[in-house]
Design a protein around this motif. Sequence first.
Motif, PDB file in Angstrom:
ATOM      1  N   VAL A 147       0.828  -1.202   0.000  1.00  0.00           N
ATOM      2  CA  VAL A 147       0.000   0.000   0.000  1.00  0.00           C
ATOM      3  C   VAL A 147       0.868   1.259   0.000  1.00  0.00           C
ATOM      4  CG1 VAL A 147      -1.589   1.373   1.406  1.00  0.00           C
ATOM      5  CG2 VAL A 147      -2.003  -1.068   1.087  1.00  0.00           C
ATOM      6  N   ILE A 148       1.886   1.272   0.861  1.00  0.00           N
ATOM      7  CA  ILE A 148       2.798   2.416   0.918  1.00  0.00           C
ATOM      8  C   ILE A 148       3.597   2.518  -0.375  1.00  0.00           C
ATOM      9  CG2 ILE A 148       4.792   3.414   2.122  1.00  0.00           C
ATOM     10  CD1 ILE A 148       3.763   2.093   4.674  1.00  0.00           C
ATOM     11  N   ALA A 149       3.975   1.366  -0.918  1.00  0.00           N
ATOM     12  CA  ALA A 149       4.755   1.350  -2.162  1.00  0.00           C
ATOM     13  C   ALA A 149       3.991   1.986  -3.315  1.00  0.00           C
ATOM     14  CB  ALA A 149       5.145  -0.087  -2.514  1.00  0.00           C
ATOM     15  N   VAL A 150       2.678   1.779  -3.369  1.00  0.00           N
ATOM     16  CA  VAL A 150       1.878   2.387  -4.426  1.00  0.00           C
ATOM     17  C   VAL A 150       1.959   3.900  -4.348  1.00  0.00           C
ATOM     18  CG1 VAL A 150      -0.484   2.798  -5.204  1.00  0.00           C
ATOM     19  CG2 VAL A 150       0.246   0.489  -4.718  1.00  0.00           C
ATOM     20  N   VAL A 151       1.885   4.433  -3.139  1.00  0.00           N
ATOM     21  CA  VAL A 151       1.900   5.888  -2.959  1.00  0.00           C
ATOM     22  C   VAL A 151       3.250   6.483  -3.345  1.00  0.00           C
ATOM     23  CG1 VAL A 151       1.661   7.778  -1.312  1.00  0.00           C
ATOM     24  CG2 VAL A 151       0.152   5.791  -1.149  1.00  0.00           C
ATOM     25  N   VAL A 152       4.338   5.938  -2.766  1.00  0.00           N
ATOM     26  CA  VAL A 152       5.659   6.529  -3.003  1.00  0.00           C
ATOM     27  C   VAL A 152       6.133   6.306  -4.433  1.00  0.00           C
ATOM     28  CG1 VAL A 152       6.317   6.376  -0.584  1.00  0.00           C
ATOM     29  CG2 VAL A 152       6.874   4.480  -2.100  1.00  0.00           C
ATOM     30  N   SER A 153       5.813   5.145  -4.998  1.00  0.00           N
ATOM     31  CA  SER A 153       6.237   4.881  -6.381  1.00  0.00           C
ATOM     32  C   SER A 153       5.435   5.712  -7.370  1.00  0.00           C
ATOM     33  CB  SER A 153       6.111   3.386  -6.707  1.00  0.00           C
ATOM     34  OG  SER A 153       4.761   2.958  -6.650  1.00  0.00           O
ATOM     35  N   SER A 154       4.171   5.995  -7.035  1.00  0.00           N
ATOM     36  CA  SER A 154       3.365   6.864  -7.895  1.00  0.00           C
ATOM     37  C   SER A 154       3.971   8.256  -7.937  1.00  0.00           C
ATOM     38  CB  SER A 154       1.917   6.941  -7.384  1.00  0.00           C
ATOM     39  OG  SER A 154       1.258   5.702  -7.539  1.00  0.00           O
ATOM     40  N   MET A 155       4.443   8.732  -6.781  1.00  0.00           N
ATOM     41  CA  MET A 155       5.066  10.047  -6.728  1.00  0.00           C
ATOM     42  C   MET A 155       6.334  10.067  -7.576  1.00  0.00           C
ATOM     43  SD  MET A 155       6.468  12.195  -3.426  1.00  0.00           S
ATOM     44  CE  MET A 155       4.912  11.981  -2.578  1.00  0.00           C
ATOM     45  N   ALA A 156       7.134   9.015  -7.456  1.00  0.00           N
ATOM     46  CA  ALA A 156       8.367   8.935  -8.248  1.00  0.00           C
ATOM     47  C   ALA A 156       8.041   8.866  -9.738  1.00  0.00           C
ATOM     48  CB  ALA A 156       9.181   7.720  -7.822  1.00  0.00           C
ATOM     49  N   ALA A 157       7.032   8.065 -10.094  1.00  0.00           N
ATOM     50  CA  ALA A 157       6.656   7.923 -11.501  1.00  0.00           C
ATOM     51  C   ALA A 157       6.122   9.233 -12.067  1.00  0.00           C
ATOM     52  CB  ALA A 157       5.605   6.822 -11.647  1.00  0.00           C
ATOM     53  N   ILE A 158       5.338   9.957 -11.280  1.00  0.00           N
ATOM     54  CA  ILE A 158       4.817  11.255 -11.713  1.00  0.00           C
ATOM     55  C   ILE A 158       5.969  12.215 -11.988  1.00  0.00           C
ATOM     56  CG2 ILE A 158       3.610  13.320 -10.874  1.00  0.00           C
ATOM     57  CD1 ILE A 158       1.663  11.364  -9.446  1.00  0.00           C
ATOM     58  N   GLY A 159       6.974  12.209 -11.118  1.00  0.00           N
ATOM     59  CA  GLY A 159       8.130  13.070 -11.321  1.00  0.00           C
ATOM     60  C   GLY A 159       8.883  12.738 -12.589  1.00  0.00           C
ATOM     61  N   VAL A 160       9.069  11.449 -12.863  1.00  0.00           N
ATOM     62  CA  VAL A 160       9.796  11.027 -14.062  1.00  0.00           C
ATOM     63  C   VAL A 160       9.001  11.357 -15.324  1.00  0.00           C
ATOM     64  CG1 VAL A 160      10.743   9.053 -15.317  1.00  0.00           C
ATOM     65  CG2 VAL A 160      11.041   9.194 -12.845  1.00  0.00           C
ATOM     66  N   VAL A 161       7.691  11.068 -15.311  1.00  0.00           N
ATOM     67  CA  VAL A 161       6.864  11.329 -16.488  1.00  0.00           C
ATOM     68  C   VAL A 161       6.815  12.831 -16.792  1.00  0.00           C
ATOM     69  CG1 VAL A 161       4.507  11.244 -17.417  1.00  0.00           C
ATOM     70  CG2 VAL A 161       5.460   9.251 -16.251  1.00  0.00           C
ATOM     71  N   THR A 162       6.852  13.664 -15.759  1.00  0.00           N
ATOM     72  CA  THR A 162       6.847  15.114 -15.981  1.00  0.00           C
ATOM     73  C   THR A 162       8.062  15.550 -16.793  1.00  0.00           C
ATOM     74  OG1 THR A 162       5.631  15.475 -13.914  1.00  0.00           O
ATOM     75  CG2 THR A 162       6.762  17.383 -14.857  1.00  0.00           C
ATOM     76  N   PHE A 163       9.197  14.874 -16.596  1.00  0.00           N
ATOM     77  CA  PHE A 163      10.383  15.178 -17.403  1.00  0.00           C
ATOM     78  C   PHE A 163      10.138  14.892 -18.879  1.00  0.00           C
ATOM     79  CE2 PHE A 163      12.938  14.666 -13.413  1.00  0.00           C
ATOM     80  CZ  PHE A 163      13.593  15.890 -13.464  1.00  0.00           C
ATOM     81  N   LEU A 164       9.203  13.973 -19.169  1.00  0.00           N
ATOM     82  CA  LEU A 164       8.937  13.574 -20.554  1.00  0.00           C
ATOM     83  C   LEU A 164       7.949  14.486 -21.266  1.00  0.00           C
ATOM     84  CD1 LEU A 164       8.443   9.724 -19.938  1.00  0.00           C
ATOM     85  CD2 LEU A 164      10.552  10.887 -20.606  1.00  0.00           C
ATOM     86  N   LEU A 165       7.212  15.304 -20.527  1.00  0.00           N
ATOM     87  CA  LEU A 165       6.123  16.095 -21.106  1.00  0.00           C
ATOM     88  C   LEU A 165       6.534  17.035 -22.237  1.00  0.00           C
ATOM     89  CD1 LEU A 165       4.022  16.937 -17.913  1.00  0.00           C
ATOM     90  CD2 LEU A 165       3.621  15.156 -19.626  1.00  0.00           C
ATOM     91  N   PRO A 166       7.768  17.545 -22.275  1.00  0.00           N
ATOM     92  CA  PRO A 166       8.154  18.400 -23.415  1.00  0.00           C
ATOM     93  C   PRO A 166       8.244  17.673 -24.756  1.00  0.00           C
ATOM     94  CG  PRO A 166       9.520  18.900 -21.510  1.00  0.00           C
ATOM     95  CD  PRO A 166       8.758  17.647 -21.188  1.00  0.00           C
ATOM     96  N   ILE A 167       8.195  16.327 -24.768  1.00  0.00           N
ATOM     97  CA  ILE A 167       8.240  15.590 -26.032  1.00  0.00           C
ATOM     98  C   ILE A 167       7.085  16.029 -26.919  1.00  0.00           C
ATOM     99  CG2 ILE A 167       8.042  13.303 -27.101  1.00  0.00           C
ATOM    100  CD1 ILE A 167       9.327  12.116 -24.598  1.00  0.00           C
ATOM    101  N   LYS A 168       7.373  16.431 -28.148  1.00  0.00           N
ATOM    102  CA  LYS A 168       6.354  16.989 -29.038  1.00  0.00           C
ATOM    103  C   LYS A 168       5.505  15.921 -29.709  1.00  0.00           C
ATOM    104  CE  LYS A 168       8.635  21.382 -30.114  1.00  0.00           C
ATOM    105  NZ  LYS A 168       9.139  22.276 -31.192  1.00  0.00           N
ATOM    106  N   ASN A 169       6.116  14.786 -30.054  1.00  0.00           N
ATOM    107  CA  ASN A 169       5.372  13.720 -30.710  1.00  0.00           C
ATOM    108  C   ASN A 169       4.410  13.078 -29.705  1.00  0.00           C
ATOM    109  OD1 ASN A 169       4.757  10.920 -31.650  1.00  0.00           O
ATOM    110  ND2 ASN A 169       6.037  11.542 -33.376  1.00  0.00           N
ATOM    111  N   GLU A 170       3.107  13.260 -29.923  1.00  0.00           N
ATOM    112  CA  GLU A 170       2.114  12.813 -28.954  1.00  0.00           C
ATOM    113  C   GLU A 170       2.079  11.292 -28.802  1.00  0.00           C
ATOM    114  OE1 GLU A 170      -1.696  14.454 -29.729  1.00  0.00           O
ATOM    115  OE2 GLU A 170      -1.041  16.530 -29.421  1.00  0.00           O
ATOM    116  N   ALA A 171       2.271  10.575 -29.892  1.00  0.00           N
ATOM    117  CA  ALA A 171       2.263   9.111 -29.821  1.00  0.00           C
ATOM    118  C   ALA A 171       3.433   8.608 -28.986  1.00  0.00           C
ATOM    119  CB  ALA A 171       2.327   8.525 -31.227  1.00  0.00           C
ATOM    120  N   VAL A 172       4.624   9.154 -29.243  1.00  0.00           N
ATOM    121  CA  VAL A 172       5.814   8.762 -28.480  1.00  0.00           C
ATOM    122  C   VAL A 172       5.642   9.128 -27.018  1.00  0.00           C
ATOM    123  CG1 VAL A 172       8.280   9.166 -28.153  1.00  0.00           C
ATOM    124  CG2 VAL A 172       7.345   8.947 -30.464  1.00  0.00           C
TER     125      VAL A 172
END
Length: 231
Positions: A147-172
């Motif tokens: 249960v705790i792992a879901v919370v903390v890993s979601s936060m880490a994943a959100i942080g990593v995915v935010t780094f990807l948001l500048p990618i212009k190709n929507e499919a990629v």
Amino acid sequence: MRESKLTVSQAMKLYTGTGLAETILGLAAYDIIFYIGASVCMTLMIMCGEGISYPEAVRSISQTPAGDCIMVLAPAIINVIILLSQYGKDKPGGKLFRTAKGGFDTFVSYRTGAYISMLLSTIIYSGVVFLLALFGLIGLHGGVSAVIAVVVSSMAAIGVVTFLLPIKNEAVLGITSVLVMFAITGVCTVLLPMLTDSLLPHLVIGIIGAVLTAVSTKLYFRHYRMTRWDS
């Protein structure tokens, strides 16, 4: 007289139609309903397939990480959808939002509210899942650790995915974001309870996730304003 800024909740209501509290509760409700539905379906399938009672099926599920994997699905999917909602000029409402009160500051407030909503809704959702497992209504292999792992890993994943948001190709961007979100949350949720009884790794991942999210959002806002808002 200087015009007052919109609050985070007001900015969210402008962009999405719902305020901060309603968004948090709504996202948590979606997560919970999805998880209960998926868990009950899996339990019933095991009951019918093996000819056992509901409690026995729940105990059978709790002996494997199957229930833990299902727990990851809803928040991971919803978080990706929220993160990818960037309201570019070519999207519905994109140009209109640029004329709204506060302009870019309102967009920042909306995105800030989105991050708060993802975190708090995941915490509420995970707490409910733990209670369901505690009372024997669903099977959960990793217990409180998962249960705790879901919370903390979601936060880490959100942080990593935010780094990807500048990618212009929507499919990629879409494919990469989904893969990263599921990889981080899935691996952490399943493996952490198996590897150690200590909650120290969870704390470390949580701290890393908080730092990643803080840094990535700051860089994202800077990039978004230069390349997508003002241009």
